[in-house]
Design a protein around this motif. Sequence first.
Motif, PDB file in Angstrom:
ATOM      1  N   ALA A   8       0.802  -1.233   0.000  1.00 37.31           N
ATOM      2  CA  ALA A   8       0.000   0.000   0.000  1.00 37.31           C
ATOM      3  C   ALA A   8       0.834   1.283   0.000  1.00 37.31           C
ATOM      4  O   ALA A   8       0.307   2.360   0.256  1.00 37.31           O
ATOM      5  CB  ALA A   8      -0.940  -0.007   1.198  1.00 37.31           C
ATOM      6  N   CYS A   9       2.121   1.188  -0.286  1.00 34.82           N
ATOM      7  CA  CYS A   9       2.962   2.392  -0.345  1.00 34.82           C
ATOM      8  C   CYS A   9       2.671   3.126  -1.664  1.00 34.82           C
ATOM      9  O   CYS A   9       2.726   2.513  -2.736  1.00 34.82           O
ATOM     10  CB  CYS A   9       4.426   1.959  -0.266  1.00 34.82           C
ATOM     11  SG  CYS A   9       5.597   3.056  -1.055  1.00 34.82           S
ATOM     12  N   PRO A  10       2.340   4.418  -1.603  1.00 31.02           N
ATOM     13  CA  PRO A  10       1.971   5.132  -2.831  1.00 31.02           C
ATOM     14  C   PRO A  10       3.077   5.150  -3.886  1.00 31.02           C
ATOM     15  O   PRO A  10       2.798   5.107  -5.087  1.00 31.02           O
ATOM     16  CB  PRO A  10       1.642   6.555  -2.352  1.00 31.02           C
ATOM     17  CG  PRO A  10       2.151   6.648  -0.960  1.00 31.02           C
ATOM     18  CD  PRO A  10       2.256   5.271  -0.408  1.00 31.02           C
ATOM     19  N   PHE A  11       4.334   5.189  -3.439  1.00 29.69           N
ATOM     20  CA  PHE A  11       5.449   5.206  -4.397  1.00 29.69           C
ATOM     21  C   PHE A  11       5.595   3.837  -5.084  1.00 29.69           C
ATOM     22  O   PHE A  11       5.969   3.757  -6.249  1.00 29.69           O
ATOM     23  CB  PHE A  11       6.754   5.599  -3.687  1.00 29.69           C
ATOM     24  CG  PHE A  11       6.655   6.927  -3.001  1.00 29.69           C
ATOM     25  CD1 PHE A  11       6.751   8.112  -3.710  1.00 29.69           C
ATOM     26  CD2 PHE A  11       6.414   7.004  -1.627  1.00 29.69           C
ATOM     27  CE1 PHE A  11       6.626   9.335  -3.081  1.00 29.69           C
ATOM     28  CE2 PHE A  11       6.291   8.220  -0.980  1.00 29.69           C
ATOM     29  CZ  PHE A  11       6.403   9.387  -1.719  1.00 29.69           C
ATOM     30  N   CYS A  12       5.254   2.773  -4.319  1.00 34.26           N
ATOM     31  CA  CYS A  12       5.301   1.422  -4.898  1.00 34.26           C
ATOM     32  C   CYS A  12       4.140   1.234  -5.867  1.00 34.26           C
ATOM     33  O   CYS A  12       4.303   0.604  -6.923  1.00 34.26           O
ATOM     34  CB  CYS A  12       5.237   0.376  -3.784  1.00 34.26           C
ATOM     35  SG  CYS A  12       6.564   0.559  -2.584  1.00 34.26           S
ATOM     36  N   SER A  35      19.589   0.260   2.125  1.00 29.68           N
ATOM     37  CA  SER A  35      18.553   1.065   2.783  1.00 29.68           C
ATOM     38  C   SER A  35      17.268   0.245   2.834  1.00 29.68           C
ATOM     39  O   SER A  35      17.008  -0.564   1.938  1.00 29.68           O
ATOM     40  CB  SER A  35      18.337   2.360   1.985  1.00 29.68           C
ATOM     41  OG  SER A  35      17.111   2.976   2.356  1.00 29.68           O
ATOM     42  N   PRO A  36      16.445   0.469   3.878  1.00 26.07           N
ATOM     43  CA  PRO A  36      15.184  -0.292   3.965  1.00 26.07           C
ATOM     44  C   PRO A  36      14.062   0.341   3.142  1.00 26.07           C
ATOM     45  O   PRO A  36      12.944  -0.147   3.125  1.00 26.07           O
ATOM     46  CB  PRO A  36      14.847  -0.220   5.459  1.00 26.07           C
ATOM     47  CG  PRO A  36      15.441   1.072   5.902  1.00 26.07           C
ATOM     48  CD  PRO A  36      16.660   1.307   5.061  1.00 26.07           C
ATOM     49  N   LYS A  37      14.390   1.426   2.449  1.00 27.07           N
ATOM     50  CA  LYS A  37      13.358   2.181   1.721  1.00 27.07           C
ATOM     51  C   LYS A  37      12.794   1.415   0.520  1.00 27.07           C
ATOM     52  O   LYS A  37      13.528   0.683  -0.144  1.00 27.07           O
ATOM     53  CB  LYS A  37      13.980   3.498   1.233  1.00 27.07           C
ATOM     54  CG  LYS A  37      12.985   4.621   1.181  1.00 27.07           C
ATOM     55  CD  LYS A  37      13.663   5.959   1.040  1.00 27.07           C
ATOM     56  CE  LYS A  37      12.945   6.872   1.946  1.00 27.07           C
ATOM     57  NZ  LYS A  37      13.334   8.006   2.443  1.00 27.07           N
ATOM     58  N   VAL A  38      11.513   1.618   0.286  1.00 30.50           N
ATOM     59  CA  VAL A  38      10.872   1.044  -0.904  1.00 30.50           C
ATOM     60  C   VAL A  38      10.190   2.164  -1.676  1.00 30.50           C
ATOM     61  O   VAL A  38       9.851   3.196  -1.088  1.00 30.50           O
ATOM     62  CB  VAL A  38       9.820  -0.035  -0.520  1.00 30.50           C
ATOM     63  CG1 VAL A  38      10.476  -1.262   0.022  1.00 30.50           C
ATOM     64  CG2 VAL A  38       8.767   0.508   0.435  1.00 30.50           C
ATOM     65  N   PRO A  39       9.979   2.001  -2.969  1.00 29.46           N
ATOM     66  CA  PRO A  39      10.331   0.854  -3.783  1.00 29.46           C
ATOM     67  C   PRO A  39      11.826   0.806  -4.090  1.00 29.46           C
ATOM     68  O   PRO A  39      12.501   1.845  -4.126  1.00 29.46           O
ATOM     69  CB  PRO A  39       9.530   1.096  -5.076  1.00 29.46           C
ATOM     70  CG  PRO A  39       9.450   2.593  -5.178  1.00 29.46           C
ATOM     71  CD  PRO A  39       9.312   3.070  -3.777  1.00 29.46           C
ATOM     72  N   CYS A  40      12.314  -0.404  -4.330  1.00 29.51           N
ATOM     73  CA  CYS A  40      13.692  -0.582  -4.767  1.00 29.51           C
ATOM     74  C   CYS A  40      13.701  -1.697  -5.824  1.00 29.51           C
ATOM     75  O   CYS A  40      13.152  -2.772  -5.588  1.00 29.51           O
ATOM     76  CB  CYS A  40      14.582  -0.968  -3.590  1.00 29.51           C
ATOM     77  SG  CYS A  40      16.288  -1.278  -4.078  1.00 29.51           S
ATOM     78  N   TYR A  81      16.895   2.770  -6.112  1.00 34.91           N
ATOM     79  CA  TYR A  81      15.857   3.359  -5.262  1.00 34.91           C
ATOM     80  C   TYR A  81      15.228   4.535  -6.026  1.00 34.91           C
ATOM     81  O   TYR A  81      15.712   4.908  -7.087  1.00 34.91           O
ATOM     82  CB  TYR A  81      16.471   3.855  -3.945  1.00 34.91           C
ATOM     83  CG  TYR A  81      16.902   2.723  -3.024  1.00 34.91           C
ATOM     84  CD1 TYR A  81      16.026   2.199  -2.081  1.00 34.91           C
ATOM     85  CD2 TYR A  81      18.185   2.173  -3.104  1.00 34.91           C
ATOM     86  CE1 TYR A  81      16.425   1.153  -1.234  1.00 34.91           C
ATOM     87  CE2 TYR A  81      18.581   1.129  -2.260  1.00 34.91           C
ATOM     88  CZ  TYR A  81      17.690   0.629  -1.330  1.00 34.91           C
ATOM     89  OH  TYR A  81      18.077  -0.402  -0.500  1.00 34.91           O
ATOM     90  N   GLU A  82      14.177   5.100  -5.460  1.00 30.68           N
ATOM     91  CA  GLU A  82      13.436   6.256  -5.993  1.00 30.68           C
ATOM     92  C   GLU A  82      12.492   5.842  -7.127  1.00 30.68           C
ATOM     93  O   GLU A  82      12.932   5.441  -8.214  1.00 30.68           O
ATOM     94  CB  GLU A  82      14.378   7.372  -6.486  1.00 30.68           C
ATOM     95  CG  GLU A  82      15.087   8.112  -5.368  1.00 30.68           C
ATOM     96  CD  GLU A  82      14.125   8.800  -4.395  1.00 30.68           C
ATOM     97  OE1 GLU A  82      13.095   9.345  -4.830  1.00 30.68           O
ATOM     98  OE2 GLU A  82      14.399   8.756  -3.186  1.00 30.68           O
ATOM     99  N   SER A  83      11.222   5.993  -6.843  1.00 30.49           N
ATOM    100  CA  SER A  83      10.189   5.579  -7.799  1.00 30.49           C
ATOM    101  C   SER A  83      10.353   6.243  -9.169  1.00 30.49           C
ATOM    102  O   SER A  83      10.165   5.597 -10.203  1.00 30.49           O
ATOM    103  CB  SER A  83       8.796   5.883  -7.235  1.00 30.49           C
ATOM    104  OG  SER A  83       8.695   7.237  -6.857  1.00 30.49           O
ATOM    105  N   SER A  84      10.718   7.530  -9.182  1.00 28.49           N
ATOM    106  CA  SER A  84      10.849   8.225 -10.480  1.00 28.49           C
ATOM    107  C   SER A  84      12.011   7.651 -11.291  1.00 28.49           C
ATOM    108  O   SER A  84      11.906   7.484 -12.511  1.00 28.49           O
ATOM    109  CB  SER A  84      11.080   9.724 -10.279  1.00 28.49           C
ATOM    110  OG  SER A  84       9.983  10.260  -9.601  1.00 28.49           O
TER     111      SER A  84
HETATM  112  N1  LIG Z   1      11.211   9.490  -2.765  1.00 28.01           N
HETATM  113  C1  LIG Z   1      10.960   8.083  -2.555  1.00 28.01           C
HETATM  114  C2  LIG Z   1      10.035   7.922  -1.360  1.00 28.01           C
HETATM  115  C3  LIG Z   1       9.926   6.472  -0.907  1.00 28.01           C
HETATM  116  C4  LIG Z   1       9.338   6.341   0.494  1.00 28.01           C
HETATM  117  O1  LIG Z   1       9.180   7.316   1.243  1.00 28.01           O
HETATM  118  N2  LIG Z   1       9.023   5.105   0.840  1.00 28.01           N
HETATM  119  C5  LIG Z   1       8.536   4.808   2.183  1.00 28.01           C
HETATM  120  C6  LIG Z   1       7.275   3.931   2.080  1.00 28.01           C
HETATM  121  S1  LIG Z   1       5.915   4.770   1.333  1.00 28.01           S
HETATM  122  C7  LIG Z   1       9.549   3.982   2.935  1.00 28.01           C
HETATM  123  O2  LIG Z   1      10.252   3.185   2.354  1.00 28.01           O
HETATM  124  N3  LIG Z   1       9.628   4.167   4.245  1.00 28.01           N
HETATM  125  C8  LIG Z   1      10.457   3.315   5.085  1.00 28.01           C
HETATM  126  C9  LIG Z   1      11.800   3.909   5.336  1.00 28.01           C
HETATM  127  O3  LIG Z   1      12.109   5.030   4.894  1.00 28.01           O
HETATM  128  O4  LIG Z   1      12.582   3.267   6.057  1.00 28.01           O
HETATM  129  C10 LIG Z   1      10.413   7.465  -3.843  1.00 28.01           C
HETATM  130  O5  LIG Z   1       9.835   8.199  -4.673  1.00 28.01           O
HETATM  131  O6  LIG Z   1      10.590   6.262  -4.064  1.00 28.01           O
END
Ligand SMILES: N[C@@H](CCC(=O)N[C@@H](CS)C(=O)NCC(=O)O)C(=O)O
Length: 127
Positions: free
Chosen positions: A48-52, A86-91, A105-108
């Motif tokens: 449900a992540c908007p970027f994903c 990094s734990p960030k998504v999407p990747c 990383y980074e949806s764009s």
């Molecule tokens: N600028 C990033 C934003 C990605 C983002 O904020 N993802 C959130 C989920 S919606 C996330 O991974 N949060 C967990 C974290 O940062 O550890 C993109 O466009 O991909």
Amino acid sequence: MFIVRWILGRIILLLSFVFSPRGLKRDAQIQQQVDEQTQSLTLYQFAACPFCVKVRRQMKRLSLNVALKDAKVSPHKEELLAEGGSPKVPCLRIEHANGDVQWMYESSDINEYLTTRFAAQEQPCQG
Ligand SMILES: N[C@@H](CCC(=O)N[C@@H](CS)C(=O)NCC(=O)O)C(=O)O
């Protein structure tokens, strides 16, 4: 806060489902080649992540069959952090032909990469 985020997430999923983009149509042979190429791609994501959702919609538009891994659960969560950094998504995990692995990383950036690589492989014009 958790409840609000959960509700927002469901709304995003519902809207994305209702307004699901059409996938482009390729000649079966070309689609098969694309499917072979996308076997080296994996998207680490949250449902449900908007970027994903943005990246999954672009994959749908481009008719890309990419493996999805839920980065909220083990061992995907740990893989993403340890190997991606990094734990960030999407990747997007990209395995290149020479064996090198890239974690994008980074949806764009992901959408631009997918569009540049696959948008041209459409159904050729007839006649
Ligand atoms: N600028 C990033 C934003 C990605 C983002 O904020 N993802 C959130 C989920 S919606 C996330 O991974 N949060 C967990 C974290 O940062 O550890 C993109 O466009 O991909």
